[in-house]
Design a protein around this motif. Structure first.
Motif, short mmCIF file in Angstrom:
data_model
loop_
_atom_site.label_atom_id
_atom_site.label_comp_id
_atom_site.label_asym_id
_atom_site.label_seq_id
_atom_site.Cartn_x
_atom_site.Cartn_y
_atom_site.Cartn_z
N ILE A 56 0.83 -1.21 0.00
CA ILE A 56 0.00 0.00 0.00
C ILE A 56 0.87 1.26 0.00
CG2 ILE A 56 -1.66 1.32 1.35
CD1 ILE A 56 -2.82 -1.35 2.31
N LEU A 57 1.89 1.26 0.85
CA LEU A 57 2.73 2.44 0.97
C LEU A 57 3.50 2.72 -0.32
CD1 LEU A 57 4.15 2.11 4.60
CD2 LEU A 57 2.39 3.68 3.77
N THR A 58 4.08 1.69 -0.90
CA THR A 58 4.86 1.90 -2.12
C THR A 58 3.98 2.33 -3.28
OG1 THR A 58 4.71 -0.49 -2.56
CG2 THR A 58 6.71 0.32 -1.49
N TYR A 59 2.72 1.95 -3.24
CA TYR A 59 1.80 2.37 -4.30
C TYR A 59 1.32 3.80 -4.09
CZ TYR A 59 -2.08 2.21 -7.61
OH TYR A 59 -2.94 2.46 -8.65
N ALA A 60 1.17 4.21 -2.82
CA ALA A 60 0.57 5.50 -2.51
C ALA A 60 1.58 6.65 -2.46
CB ALA A 60 -0.18 5.43 -1.18
N VAL A 61 2.82 6.35 -2.11
CA VAL A 61 3.82 7.41 -1.94
C VAL A 61 4.18 8.01 -3.30
CG1 VAL A 61 6.19 7.91 -1.25
CG2 VAL A 61 4.76 6.45 0.17
N PRO A 62 4.12 9.34 -3.45
CA PRO A 62 4.53 9.97 -4.72
C PRO A 62 6.02 9.75 -4.99
CG PRO A 62 3.25 11.49 -3.36
CD PRO A 62 3.57 10.32 -2.50
N MET A 63 6.34 9.44 -6.22
CA MET A 63 7.72 9.11 -6.56
C MET A 63 8.65 10.30 -6.38
SD MET A 63 9.13 7.15 -9.95
CE MET A 63 8.15 5.72 -9.53
N TYR A 64 8.20 11.49 -6.78
CA TYR A 64 9.06 12.66 -6.66
C TYR A 64 9.33 12.98 -5.19
CZ TYR A 64 4.82 15.33 -5.59
OH TYR A 64 3.67 15.79 -5.03
N TRP A 65 8.31 12.81 -4.32
CA TRP A 65 8.49 13.08 -2.89
C TRP A 65 9.46 12.07 -2.28
CZ3 TRP A 65 7.49 10.19 1.52
CH2 TRP A 65 7.53 10.88 2.73
N PHE A 66 9.28 10.80 -2.62
CA PHE A 66 10.16 9.76 -2.09
C PHE A 66 11.59 9.99 -2.55
CE2 PHE A 66 11.78 5.28 -2.18
CZ PHE A 66 11.74 5.08 -0.80
N GLY A 67 11.76 10.38 -3.82
CA GLY A 67 13.09 10.65 -4.33
C GLY A 67 13.75 11.81 -3.62
N MET A 68 13.00 12.88 -3.35
CA MET A 68 13.58 14.02 -2.66
C MET A 68 13.93 13.68 -1.21
SD MET A 68 11.57 17.39 -4.12
CE MET A 68 9.91 16.76 -3.77
N ILE A 69 13.10 12.85 -0.57
CA ILE A 69 13.40 12.43 0.81
C ILE A 69 14.70 11.63 0.84
CG2 ILE A 69 12.65 10.96 2.71
CD1 ILE A 69 11.23 13.63 2.59
N LEU A 70 14.87 10.71 -0.09
CA LEU A 70 16.11 9.93 -0.15
C LEU A 70 17.31 10.84 -0.44
CD1 LEU A 70 15.12 6.63 -2.03
CD2 LEU A 70 15.27 7.07 0.41
#
Length: 342
Positions: free
Chosen positions: A145-159
């Protein structure tokens, strides 16, 4: 067997005949949408304050003063000659040159991202399915669920903030350091070219710059595979032949890895191929976030600049990739699973 082979050949023939129709539909939709959305490519090239006379001259040189139907006919005629056109913003650069320069970077990112997604997704899905109604099963569901819901650009910026800015483990973006000499070769794939030249230092640098974008792309895509593997593996583990294997005293790990997982992977192959095809044409957010010089990033720039020929040409190129891979996946599924009928 003969009837099945003839049915499969007929199905493949139908798919091959329908592929040009799909590509033509995508081409037409993109052509019309580009001209229906607000904005003028001439303003993007010369600026809104340029003299109207200069705008009219450039519009005539580019053929944008002709009626839409005539522009469409000309564009289809160029496609039949495999001419995708030339960029409006980069004078003298053809779309084929853009594909040659930027597509290897997209392929490299997509392949590495798919490897991460397959390893993580299949592993988490198999573990979750083998322990139904347990904490591991619940964790697998939450992961999907989390990997489907998390926006890719947001996750990339967090990393990037964590591993690049705070810890300094990885570079923030780009494909290779500007101060270094990138691997040279005929493939354009830095990993492959560095290995072919025997330069392990360049290979290590290419891996270093590829690691964080690949992890970002792979982890978020892995949730798709996790859900499919978990659901199908649970159903497979309830099959009669699995119960018979348990009755013969075969260990649960061997049942999962040697029997059930193989049958549960059949639908995964379809999703794997289509996801890879979509990645080749749509990893825009990842490439933009990490300033990755791939084809998806170049498409984003072309859309921003209202560069009609580049957008249209790249969309046709991506449509051909999706059509070819989907046909290959159908053929592969038919040979893997003899139960499939067409």
């Amino acid at each position: 067997m003969a009837s099945r082979s003839s049915a499969l050949r007929y199905y493949i023939l139908v798919r091959l005949l329908l592929a040009p129709l799909m590509i033509w539909t995508i081409t037409t939709v993109v052509f019309l949408l580009l001209r229906a959305t607000p904005g003028d490519p001439i303003d993007a090239l010369l600026g809104p304050r340029a003299p109207q006379e200069a705008k009219d001259i450039l519009r005539g040189q580019l053929g944008l003063d002709a009626p839409i139907w005539l522009q469409y006919v000309r564009y289809l005629g160029n496609l039949l000659r495999f001419d995708l056109g030339s960029s409006l913003s980069s004078q003298g650069e053809t779309v084929w040159q853009i594909i040659q320069n930027h597509f290897p970077a997209t392929v490299e990112l997509s392949v590495c991202g798919m490897v991460v997604a397959a390893v993580v997704g299949l592993g988490v899905g198999a573990i979750a399915a083998s322990r139904p109604n347990s904490a591991l099963d619940a964790g697998g569901r939450l992961f999907g669920i989390l990997t489907y819901a998390v926006p890719m650009y947001w996750f990339g910026m967090i990393l990037q903030l964590i591993f690049s800015v705070q810890l300094g483990w990885f570079p923030i973006g780009t494909r290779y350091p500007l101060s270094g000499t990138a691997p040279q070769g005929f493939t354009g794939l830095y990993l492959v070219d560095s290995l072919l030249s025997g330069n392990l230092a360049q290979f290590g640098t290419a891996i270093y710059y590829l690691a964080l974008p690949s992890l970002t792309l792979g982890i978020l895509i892995s949730g798709v595979f996790e859900r499919i593997v978990r659901v199908n593996l649970k159903q497979t583990l309830r099959a009669d032949y699995v119960e018979a294997a348990r009755a013969r005293g075969i260990s649960e790990r061997r049942i999962v890895t040697a029997h059930a997982l193989k049958n549960a992977l059949i639908p995964v192959i379809t999703v794997l191929g289509l996801t890879f095809a979509s990645l080749l044409g749509g990893a825009v957010l990842t490439e933009v976030t990490f300033s990755w010089p791939g084809l998806a990033n170049r498409l984003y720039e072309a859309i921003s600049e209202r560069d009609y020929p580049v957008v249209q040409g790249l969309m046709v190129f991506f449509a051909v990739i999706v059509a070819v891979i989907s046909i290959l996946i159908d053929i592969l599924n038919a040979y893997i699973d003899p139960r499939i009928r067409y």
